[in-house]
Design a protein around this motif. Structure first.
Motif, PDB file in Angstrom:
ATOM      1  N   ARG A 259       0.809  -1.219   0.000  1.00 42.61           N
ATOM      2  CA  ARG A 259       0.000   0.000   0.000  1.00 42.61           C
ATOM      3  C   ARG A 259       0.847   1.275   0.000  1.00 42.61           C
ATOM      4  O   ARG A 259       0.353   2.343  -0.347  1.00 42.61           O
ATOM      5  CB  ARG A 259      -0.949   0.013   1.193  1.00 42.61           C
ATOM      6  CG  ARG A 259      -0.282   0.020   2.552  1.00 42.61           C
ATOM      7  CD  ARG A 259      -1.292  -0.285   3.644  1.00 42.61           C
ATOM      8  NE  ARG A 259      -0.682  -0.449   4.946  1.00 42.61           N
ATOM      9  CZ  ARG A 259      -0.756   0.447   5.915  1.00 42.61           C
ATOM     10  NH1 ARG A 259      -1.413   1.573   5.711  1.00 42.61           N
ATOM     11  NH2 ARG A 259      -0.184   0.230   7.077  1.00 42.61           N
ATOM     12  N   HIS A 260       2.127   1.171   0.391  1.00 47.28           N
ATOM     13  CA  HIS A 260       2.992   2.348   0.375  1.00 47.28           C
ATOM     14  C   HIS A 260       3.840   2.422  -0.890  1.00 47.28           C
ATOM     15  O   HIS A 260       4.665   3.327  -1.025  1.00 47.28           O
ATOM     16  CB  HIS A 260       3.894   2.360   1.606  1.00 47.28           C
ATOM     17  CG  HIS A 260       3.136   2.499   2.894  1.00 47.28           C
ATOM     18  ND1 HIS A 260       2.311   3.583   3.155  1.00 47.28           N
ATOM     19  CD2 HIS A 260       3.044   1.686   3.976  1.00 47.28           C
ATOM     20  CE1 HIS A 260       1.768   3.441   4.362  1.00 47.28           C
ATOM     21  NE2 HIS A 260       2.186   2.301   4.870  1.00 47.28           N
TER      22      HIS A 260
ATOM     23  N   ARG B 140       0.131   4.073  -3.912  1.00 50.97           N
ATOM     24  CA  ARG B 140      -0.169   5.189  -3.017  1.00 50.97           C
ATOM     25  C   ARG B 140      -0.771   6.362  -3.782  1.00 50.97           C
ATOM     26  O   ARG B 140      -1.707   7.020  -3.316  1.00 50.97           O
ATOM     27  CB  ARG B 140       1.135   5.631  -2.336  1.00 50.97           C
ATOM     28  CG  ARG B 140       0.996   6.731  -1.313  1.00 50.97           C
ATOM     29  CD  ARG B 140       0.413   6.175  -0.049  1.00 50.97           C
ATOM     30  NE  ARG B 140      -0.956   6.626   0.150  1.00 50.97           N
ATOM     31  CZ  ARG B 140      -1.811   6.074   0.974  1.00 50.97           C
ATOM     32  NH1 ARG B 140      -1.472   5.011   1.660  1.00 50.97           N
ATOM     33  NH2 ARG B 140      -3.021   6.543   1.124  1.00 50.97           N
TER      34      ARG B 140
ATOM     35  N   GLU C 260      -4.547   7.928  -3.074  1.00 54.17           N
ATOM     36  CA  GLU C 260      -4.767   9.322  -2.697  1.00 54.17           C
ATOM     37  C   GLU C 260      -5.787   9.999  -3.603  1.00 54.17           C
ATOM     38  O   GLU C 260      -6.637  10.776  -3.146  1.00 54.17           O
ATOM     39  CB  GLU C 260      -3.437  10.071  -2.726  1.00 54.17           C
ATOM     40  CG  GLU C 260      -2.490   9.665  -1.601  1.00 54.17           C
ATOM     41  CD  GLU C 260      -1.111  10.277  -1.744  1.00 54.17           C
ATOM     42  OE1 GLU C 260      -0.866  10.922  -2.795  1.00 54.17           O
ATOM     43  OE2 GLU C 260      -0.291  10.112  -0.825  1.00 54.17           O
TER      44      GLU C 260
END
Length: 293
Positions: A255-256, A261, A265
């Motif tokens: 997820r990062h 990411r 967002e």
């Protein structure tokens, strides 16, 4: 003992699908070939991995232990595959959602993707795509994830209502869903509450919406779909029993990752701006005879 990934891959397929026939399409091998490969693996390991029953294959205690280890190997192999893809070409972000949510995202693609962003692959399906095993990178779900490997972020709620056209009456017949789409909560609600008025059915949500827009009957739709279609109007209040949460779900390990990411967002911003539409607070036309709650 010299296990190889291909043997473990076949073992995983049979374990998850519960039998040889069920795993045939997943693996591309016949049940007879799968049976021989599983038997050879058991001989190599020295213990039975499955109990063979007429209803399918059930894991033994040793099989359960191997399943846990094989899933660790699978995760490592997927990481290696992703790394290799990244060295060869820009990776794509696979985004999994249901039919209506995918419809909304496609219509608002400028808010999610530009030519400078990572490539996006939409994975639209009625059934839930398995993010845990990397069938998708990001999922849009109606509940908080329970898998410990998954991370979730609530981004709002989804409301449903009955829709038709201004020319129809709130007592008009119902257009229902059939096939795979008939298992959705809204389809089951219609069958239980309005089944006696059902005269038409469609096995695709878009076909049902077009039937409603043509005046063939009424149907339950998400408010973010019905309220944005100028051909439709609400035929009653928001159906409280069908309201659900909206969650973004991704694997903890990825997820990062910058591409994932970035898409997350943008999705968070889009759902925040569209929150009133999704929760039914931005109605389009309302039928004069409709009772609003």
């Amino acid at each position: 003992m010299d296990e190889n990934w291909d043997d473990l891959r076949l073992f995983l397929a049979v374990s998850r699908l519960g039998g040889l026939s069920a795993a045939q399409e997943k693996t591309g091998l016949s049940p007879a070939t799968l049976g021989r490969r599983i038997t050879a693996l058991e001989r190599q390991i020295g213990v039975p991995l499955f109990v063979r029953r007429q209803t399918g294959y059930v894991l033994t205690e040793a099989g359960q232990d191997l399943l846990a280890h094989a899933e660790e190997v699978e995760r490592a192999m997927l990481v290696v595959a992703r790394w290799r893809e990244g060295t060869q070409t820009q990776r794509s972000v696979r985004l999994s959602a249901g039919n209506w949510t995918t419809d909304f995202l496609v219509r608002n693609i400028d808010a999610v993707w530009t030519s400078d962003d990572p490539a996006i692959e939409f994975v639209m399906a009625n059934a839930r795509i398995d993010i845990g095993h990397r069938a998708a990178d990001i999922g849009i779900r109606n509940a908080r994830p329970t898998d410990p490997h998954m991370a979730g972020r609530k981004v709002g709620s989804v409301a449903f209502a009955l829709y038709g056209t201004l020319e129809q009456s709130p007592d008009s017949s119902i257009v229902g869903l059939s096939g795979d789409t008939s298992t959705s909560p809204s389809a089951r609600w219609m069958a239980a509450q309005l089944g006696h008025k059902m005269r038409l059915r469609g096995n695709g949500v878009h076909a049902v919406r077009e039937l409603v827009a043509q005046g063939a009957g009424l149907s339950v739709l998400p408010c973010f779909i019905g309220d944005e279609d100028a051909r439709l109007c609400r035929m009653g209040p928001v159906i409280a029993d069908l309201s659900t949460e909206q969650w973004l779900v991704a694997h903890h390990d990825e997820r990062h990752s910058p591409p994932i990411r970035r898409v997350i967002e943008k999705l968070v911003t889009l759902f925040d701006e569209a929150g009133p539409l999704f929760s039914g607070q931005r109605p389009g036309a309302i039928h004069p005879e409709a009772e609003q709650g």
